[in-house]
Design a protein around this motif. Structure first.
Motif, short mmCIF file in Angstrom:
data_model
loop_
_atom_site.label_atom_id
_atom_site.label_comp_id
_atom_site.label_asym_id
_atom_site.label_seq_id
_atom_site.Cartn_x
_atom_site.Cartn_y
_atom_site.Cartn_z
N SER A 372 4.20 0.57 11.85
CA SER A 372 3.87 0.61 10.42
C SER A 372 3.33 -0.73 9.93
CB SER A 372 5.10 1.01 9.59
OG SER A 372 6.15 0.05 9.74
N GLU A 373 3.86 -1.82 10.45
CA GLU A 373 3.37 -3.15 10.07
C GLU A 373 1.96 -3.39 10.60
OE1 GLU A 373 7.48 -5.77 9.72
OE2 GLU A 373 6.64 -5.37 11.72
N ILE A 374 1.68 -2.86 11.79
CA ILE A 374 0.33 -2.97 12.35
C ILE A 374 -0.66 -2.26 11.43
CG2 ILE A 374 -1.17 -2.28 14.27
CD1 ILE A 374 1.29 -2.64 16.11
N LYS A 375 -0.29 -1.08 10.96
CA LYS A 375 -1.15 -0.33 10.04
C LYS A 375 -1.32 -1.06 8.71
CE LYS A 375 -0.13 4.21 12.01
NZ LYS A 375 0.49 5.53 11.81
N THR A 376 -0.24 -1.71 8.26
CA THR A 376 -0.31 -2.47 7.01
C THR A 376 -1.33 -3.60 7.11
OG1 THR A 376 1.99 -2.00 6.42
CG2 THR A 376 0.99 -3.96 5.42
N LEU A 377 -1.28 -4.34 8.20
CA LEU A 377 -2.21 -5.47 8.39
C LEU A 377 -3.64 -4.97 8.60
CD1 LEU A 377 -0.05 -7.79 10.69
CD2 LEU A 377 -0.54 -8.08 8.26
N ASP A 378 -3.78 -3.86 9.29
CA ASP A 378 -5.10 -3.28 9.50
C ASP A 378 -5.73 -2.92 8.15
OD1 ASP A 378 -7.34 -2.17 10.64
OD2 ASP A 378 -6.34 -0.37 11.40
N GLY A 379 -4.94 -2.27 7.29
CA GLY A 379 -5.44 -1.89 5.98
C GLY A 379 -5.73 -3.07 5.09
N ARG A 380 -4.87 -4.08 5.17
CA ARG A 380 -5.02 -5.27 4.29
C ARG A 380 -6.27 -6.08 4.65
NH1 ARG A 380 -6.09 -9.22 2.05
NH2 ARG A 380 -4.78 -10.72 0.96
N TYR A 381 -6.58 -6.22 5.93
CA TYR A 381 -7.66 -7.13 6.32
C TYR A 381 -8.93 -6.43 6.84
CZ TYR A 381 -4.21 -10.83 5.82
OH TYR A 381 -3.28 -11.70 5.31
N PRO A 384 -12.65 -1.13 4.33
CA PRO A 384 -12.43 0.29 4.69
C PRO A 384 -12.68 0.61 6.16
CG PRO A 384 -14.60 0.04 3.75
CD PRO A 384 -13.98 -1.33 3.72
N ASP A 385 -13.17 -0.38 6.94
CA ASP A 385 -13.49 -0.12 8.36
C ASP A 385 -12.27 -0.40 9.22
OD1 ASP A 385 -16.18 0.49 7.71
OD2 ASP A 385 -16.63 -1.66 7.61
N LEU A 386 -11.30 0.49 9.18
CA LEU A 386 -10.05 0.28 9.91
C LEU A 386 -10.28 0.27 11.42
CD1 LEU A 386 -7.67 2.58 7.84
CD2 LEU A 386 -8.11 0.13 7.56
N GLU A 387 -9.50 -0.56 12.13
CA GLU A 387 -9.64 -0.69 13.58
C GLU A 387 -8.72 0.26 14.35
OE1 GLU A 387 -11.72 -2.42 15.31
OE2 GLU A 387 -12.69 -3.53 13.70
N ASP A 388 -7.64 0.73 13.71
CA ASP A 388 -6.66 1.59 14.39
C ASP A 388 -6.18 0.98 15.71
OD1 ASP A 388 -6.69 3.59 12.42
OD2 ASP A 388 -8.48 4.50 13.30
N TYR A 389 -5.59 -0.20 15.61
CA TYR A 389 -5.14 -0.93 16.80
C TYR A 389 -4.13 -0.12 17.61
CZ TYR A 389 -7.20 -4.85 14.24
OH TYR A 389 -8.06 -5.67 13.56
N THR A 390 -4.26 -0.18 18.92
CA THR A 390 -3.34 0.57 19.79
C THR A 390 -1.97 -0.08 19.85
OG1 THR A 390 -4.20 -0.67 21.70
CG2 THR A 390 -5.19 1.48 21.22
#
Length: 419
Positions: A372-381, A384-390
């Motif tokens: 969930s924290e990974i998704k938070t940082l992805d959305g914050r930085y 709108p072009d999310l990376e969806d980190y594995t």
């Protein structure tokens, strides 16, 4: 490559490389000419062919002792020692060959040599920039870094400033393309050498294991013979000579090439089987300001090859290996490797010396980040072009080169995660 869009970020890349390959190569050339004699007198460029002929045997002997190089490639040899009546021309030598000459023939201290090595490493970083683009923040950082090194090597600041305003034309771009291709070919060849070096251990290990098996069988047959009694008596005498059995010598950090190869092979197999390459890449980010070189690495063996090529890992310097074992907590590796080192005995208590406190902070962040924290940082930085980190490691490998995990930014990251 010429078909790529030519915009400001592309121009930044070409401008930096122009300074690097033109002023940088000339700086290395002048460094060699001014540090190659004991009397402090510079070697005239037009006397280089005479000098290298006279030094040929000494150079080859020194090169064979060099644990990082050992041999020249055919093309390099022909430039230094042309066939028939040809004469070596120092103006035809590239950074790679100049670096080899400096390392093996120049009279200089470690600090001076480090400047040359840093220059070579910047070249390697830029050669791995697949996009041939540099954003403004990275350009300013890399230009400043390169300028400091060039000035330390004697390049006039006026020359550096001229490159900042130079009109980058088609000839400049073609020159850079050619240089980049040459660097990549050389680096690929060196990576191939290390992989071949590791793979070549298998056959020799089979021979050693067979010899050990044969020796074991022989000793078993001797158990009930008078000869074995004699050996037992000799062993008892040895045990009474005051030398404890457990003080048999173990390899020091000054490993033989075969032991070093085996250690690399064992380390690579252990980390690849456990899919820990991305953790190693995160730990090594501090040594690769431009992340492109790390991105190209697909196996631990290739990563180790990069470290050897950059002189960060060698037979006499295993600090990075020790520190990565400790920080990744892969202590089980020690009992599996065929190479036993004294430093392994207290590796849990060993002080980390090759990795910065900031690197350790980033690595600890990677261990703690939840999905969930990974998704938070992805959305914050990235919105709108999310990376969806594995995973957290892929996030760090993307964030760190963008400056999002700098020491100044870490507090901001922590605040974002608290919300």
């Amino acid at each position: 490559m010429a078909s790529k869009p030519y915009d400001k970020e592309t121009e930044n890349y070409y401008r930096l490389c122009c300074l690097l390959f033109e002023a940088g190569t000339e700086a290395m050339r002048q460094f060699f000419l001014t540090h190659v004699s004991d009397d402090g007198q510079p070697l005239p460029p037009n006397q280089f062919h005479v000098f290298i002929k006279q030094k040929k045997n000494e150079f080859i002997r020194t090169l064979k002792k060099d644990k990082r190089q050992k041999n020249l490639y055919k093309s390099q040899s022909e430039l230094l020692f042309p066939p028939e009546e040809g004469e070596a021309n120092i103006n035809e030598l590239d950074m790679t060959l100049l670096n080899i000459l400096i390392s093996n023939l120049c009279v200089c201290d470690k600090d001076e040599l480090k400047k040359v090595t840093d220059l070579k490493n910047i070249r390697n970083d830029q050669a791995h920039n697949n996009g041939y683009r540099i954003n403004l923040a990275e350009f300013v950082r890399e230009w400043s870094r390169l300028s400091v090194i060039l000035e330390a090597l004697g390049v006039n600041r006026v020359v550096i400033d001229d490159y900042a305003n130079k009109n980058i034309n088609e000839n400049d771009r073609e020159m850079i393309i050619t240089k980049i291709q040459q660097v990549l070919e050389d680096l690929e060849e060196r990576v191939g050498d290390v992989e071949e070096m590791v793979d070549g251990m298998d056959e020799r290990l089979e021979i050693v294991e067979q010899n050990q098996h044969d020796l074991s069988n022989t000793l078993m047959r001797l158990e009930d013979t008078e000869e074995n009694k004699f050996l037992s008596g000799s062993r008892e005498a040895d045990e009474n000579d005051g030398t404890p059995f457990n003080e048999q010598s173990l390899p020091s950090e000054n490993l033989s090439m075969d032991d070093f190869r085996q250690l690399i092979k064992d380390f690579a197999q252990w980390f690849d089987r456990r899919k820990l390459l991305n953790r190693l890449q995160v730990l090594l980010l501090q040594y690769f300001p431009n992340n492109e070189a790390l991105k190209r690495v697909t196996t631990t063996t290739k990563l180790l090859a990069l470290l050897v090529e950059r002189e960060l890992l060698s037979q006499t310097n295993l600090s990075l290996l020790y520190d990565t074992i400790k920080l990744t907590e892969q202590f089980g590796f020690i009992s599996t490797t065929k190479i036993k080192l004294r430093a392994f005995d207290n590796i849990r208590e060993r002080e980390v010396v090759s990795l910065s406190a900031h690197t350790k902070e980033i690595f600890n962040l990677g261990k703690k980040l939840s999905d969930s924290e990974i998704k938070t940082l992805d959305g914050r930085y990235n919105f709108p072009d999310l990376e969806d980190y594995t995973d957290s490691w892929s996030l760090i490998l993307d964030f760190e080169p963008r400056g999002l995990l700098s020491e100044n930014k870490m507090e901001e990251i922590k605040e974002v995660l608290k919300r």
